[in-house]
Scaffold this motif. Structure first.
Motif, PDB file in Angstrom:
ATOM      1  N   ARG A  63      27.451  35.827  34.686  1.00 51.78           N
ATOM      2  CA  ARG A  63      28.597  35.385  35.470  1.00 51.78           C
ATOM      3  C   ARG A  63      29.896  35.801  34.780  1.00 51.78           C
ATOM      4  O   ARG A  63      30.079  35.526  33.607  1.00 51.78           O
ATOM      5  CB  ARG A  63      28.538  33.870  35.610  1.00 51.78           C
ATOM      6  CG  ARG A  63      29.687  33.270  36.376  1.00 51.78           C
ATOM      7  CD  ARG A  63      29.533  31.792  36.406  1.00 51.78           C
ATOM      8  NE  ARG A  63      28.742  31.460  37.585  1.00 51.78           N
ATOM      9  CZ  ARG A  63      28.955  30.393  38.319  1.00 51.78           C
ATOM     10  NH1 ARG A  63      29.865  29.532  37.977  1.00 51.78           N
ATOM     11  NH2 ARG A  63      28.221  30.175  39.377  1.00 51.78           N
ATOM     12  N   PRO A  64      30.802  36.454  35.518  1.00 53.34           N
ATOM     13  CA  PRO A  64      32.089  36.800  34.910  1.00 53.34           C
ATOM     14  C   PRO A  64      32.936  35.555  34.708  1.00 53.34           C
ATOM     15  O   PRO A  64      32.715  34.527  35.354  1.00 53.34           O
ATOM     16  CB  PRO A  64      32.731  37.736  35.936  1.00 53.34           C
ATOM     17  CG  PRO A  64      31.986  37.545  37.198  1.00 53.34           C
ATOM     18  CD  PRO A  64      30.665  36.936  36.871  1.00 53.34           C
ATOM     19  N   SER A  65      33.881  35.657  33.797  1.00 54.90           N
ATOM     20  CA  SER A  65      34.786  34.533  33.587  1.00 54.90           C
ATOM     21  C   SER A  65      35.710  34.436  34.798  1.00 54.90           C
ATOM     22  O   SER A  65      35.956  35.409  35.488  1.00 54.90           O
ATOM     23  CB  SER A  65      35.603  34.756  32.306  1.00 54.90           C
ATOM     24  OG  SER A  65      36.274  35.996  32.366  1.00 54.90           O
ATOM     25  N   LEU A  66      36.190  33.254  35.070  1.00 51.64           N
ATOM     26  CA  LEU A  66      37.149  33.059  36.151  1.00 51.64           C
ATOM     27  C   LEU A  66      38.401  32.408  35.596  1.00 51.64           C
ATOM     28  O   LEU A  66      38.301  31.328  35.037  1.00 51.64           O
ATOM     29  CB  LEU A  66      36.550  32.200  37.266  1.00 51.64           C
ATOM     30  CG  LEU A  66      35.417  32.852  38.045  1.00 51.64           C
ATOM     31  CD1 LEU A  66      34.842  31.882  39.059  1.00 51.64           C
ATOM     32  CD2 LEU A  66      35.864  34.126  38.736  1.00 51.64           C
ATOM     33  N   PRO A  67      39.559  33.030  35.676  1.00 50.21           N
ATOM     34  CA  PRO A  67      39.748  34.337  36.274  1.00 50.21           C
ATOM     35  C   PRO A  67      39.091  35.433  35.436  1.00 50.21           C
ATOM     36  O   PRO A  67      38.934  35.286  34.225  1.00 50.21           O
ATOM     37  CB  PRO A  67      41.276  34.506  36.307  1.00 50.21           C
ATOM     38  CG  PRO A  67      41.776  33.640  35.211  1.00 50.21           C
ATOM     39  CD  PRO A  67      40.807  32.503  35.103  1.00 50.21           C
ATOM     40  N   MET A  68      38.755  36.529  36.110  1.00 50.27           N
ATOM     41  CA  MET A  68      38.093  37.632  35.417  1.00 50.27           C
ATOM     42  C   MET A  68      39.060  38.288  34.431  1.00 50.27           C
ATOM     43  O   MET A  68      40.260  38.385  34.706  1.00 50.27           O
ATOM     44  CB  MET A  68      37.599  38.674  36.419  1.00 50.27           C
ATOM     45  CG  MET A  68      36.426  38.194  37.253  1.00 50.27           C
ATOM     46  SD  MET A  68      35.615  39.511  38.204  1.00 50.27           S
ATOM     47  CE  MET A  68      36.799  39.815  39.488  1.00 50.27           C
ATOM     48  N   ASN A  69      38.512  38.721  33.303  1.00 52.59           N
ATOM     49  CA  ASN A  69      39.346  39.430  32.340  1.00 52.59           C
ATOM     50  C   ASN A  69      39.551  40.868  32.831  1.00 52.59           C
ATOM     51  O   ASN A  69      38.997  41.275  33.857  1.00 52.59           O
ATOM     52  CB  ASN A  69      38.734  39.370  30.926  1.00 52.59           C
ATOM     53  CG  ASN A  69      37.375  40.030  30.841  1.00 52.59           C
ATOM     54  OD1 ASN A  69      37.139  41.078  31.433  1.00 52.59           O
ATOM     55  ND2 ASN A  69      36.462  39.408  30.097  1.00 52.59           N
ATOM     56  N   ASP A  70      40.338  41.644  32.089  1.00 60.28           N
ATOM     57  CA  ASP A  70      40.681  43.005  32.535  1.00 60.28           C
ATOM     58  C   ASP A  70      39.448  43.893  32.701  1.00 60.28           C
ATOM     59  O   ASP A  70      39.356  44.650  33.662  1.00 60.28           O
ATOM     60  CB  ASP A  70      41.660  43.660  31.549  1.00 60.28           C
ATOM     61  CG  ASP A  70      43.040  43.025  31.603  1.00 60.28           C
ATOM     62  OD1 ASP A  70      43.335  42.314  32.582  1.00 60.28           O
ATOM     63  OD2 ASP A  70      43.827  43.252  30.665  1.00 60.28           O
ATOM     64  N   LEU A  71      38.495  43.801  31.787  1.00 60.32           N
ATOM     65  CA  LEU A  71      37.295  44.624  31.870  1.00 60.32           C
ATOM     66  C   LEU A  71      36.449  44.232  33.082  1.00 60.32           C
ATOM     67  O   LEU A  71      35.973  45.092  33.828  1.00 60.32           O
ATOM     68  CB  LEU A  71      36.465  44.512  30.588  1.00 60.32           C
ATOM     69  CG  LEU A  71      35.166  45.318  30.564  1.00 60.32           C
ATOM     70  CD1 LEU A  71      35.444  46.807  30.743  1.00 60.32           C
ATOM     71  CD2 LEU A  71      34.409  45.066  29.269  1.00 60.32           C
ATOM     72  N   GLU A  72      36.270  42.934  33.313  1.00 52.96           N
ATOM     73  CA  GLU A  72      35.497  42.468  34.464  1.00 52.96           C
ATOM     74  C   GLU A  72      36.174  42.866  35.777  1.00 52.96           C
ATOM     75  O   GLU A  72      35.502  43.253  36.736  1.00 52.96           O
ATOM     76  CB  GLU A  72      35.318  40.954  34.403  1.00 52.96           C
ATOM     77  CG  GLU A  72      34.422  40.506  33.270  1.00 52.96           C
ATOM     78  CD  GLU A  72      34.520  39.016  32.980  1.00 52.96           C
ATOM     79  OE1 GLU A  72      33.530  38.475  32.467  1.00 52.96           O
ATOM     80  OE2 GLU A  72      35.575  38.406  33.264  1.00 52.96           O
TER      81      GLU A  72
END
Length: 198
Positions: free
Chosen positions: A48-57
């Protein structure tokens, strides 16, 4: 869906590489899933991506849409984002998704009947034909996608920065007055009085 795709009459559809990109709230359900029998297929991301998504995601998300020839979804903002990137977007309406498609207020705005550019089908046969057409002729509905972006996504104009529009709307909120509510039918007055007293 993959079973239908791999049995499609069209070789273009049948042999298409597929990226399954789970919705951020459903990533965990795809952990450990093995779809190798439907190759070429990949599930990504696997966490699961972080929320908010970081720059790479965010970049990974963008690239997964940008490098797709066609995007197929149930009902997600990725359908709008893929349309912005001028990718054909399809959906299939089956009973299992009725609540999350026609059962939502906004879904109709994604479809042509609501001014949208997402093409829907109610049968797999029709969906597979749409998928074939989108892969063979990706530019066929470019005008519809552009119109949707201009009218729905950026109604203030493509040259107008979206952030400026949001800030302007927020700054206007304090000056807005709440419209007076109608009191309704006169015969309801005793009930309203009673409810207020309670």
């Amino acid at each position: 869906w993959l079973e239908h795709v791999r049995r499609a009459p069209s070789a273009v559809v049948r042999n298409a590489a597929v990226l399954v990109r789970p919705h951020t709230s459903n990533v965990d359900a795809w952990v450990g899933q093995d779809l190798s029998m439907f190759a070429p297929v990949s599930i990504w991301p696997r966490q699961r991506p972080s929320l908010p998504m970081n720059d790479l995601e965010t970049a990974d998300y963008f690239h997964s849409l940008f490098y797709s020839h066609v995007v197929v979804g149930v009902n997600t903002s990725a359908m709008i984002e893929a349309t912005i990137l001028d990718r054909p977007v399809l959906t299939i309406e089956v009973p299992e998704f009725a609540d999350t498609q026609r059962g939502t207020t906004h879904f109709k705005y994604l479809l042509p009947e609501g001014g949208g550019a997402v093409r829907g089908a109610s049968t797999f046969e029709a969906h597979l034909q749409q998928l074939h057409d989108a892969l063979e002729h990706p530019d066929a509905l470019t005008a519809d996608r552009r119109r949707f972006v201009e009218q729905f996504v950026r109604p203030k104009g493509l040259g107008q920065p979206a952030l400026d529009v949001v800030v302007e709307a927020l700054e206007a909120l304090p000056a807005m007055r709440r419209s007076p509510q109608a009191d309704g039918a006169a015969w309801l007055a005793p009930f309203r009085w009673g409810l207020r007293a309670l």
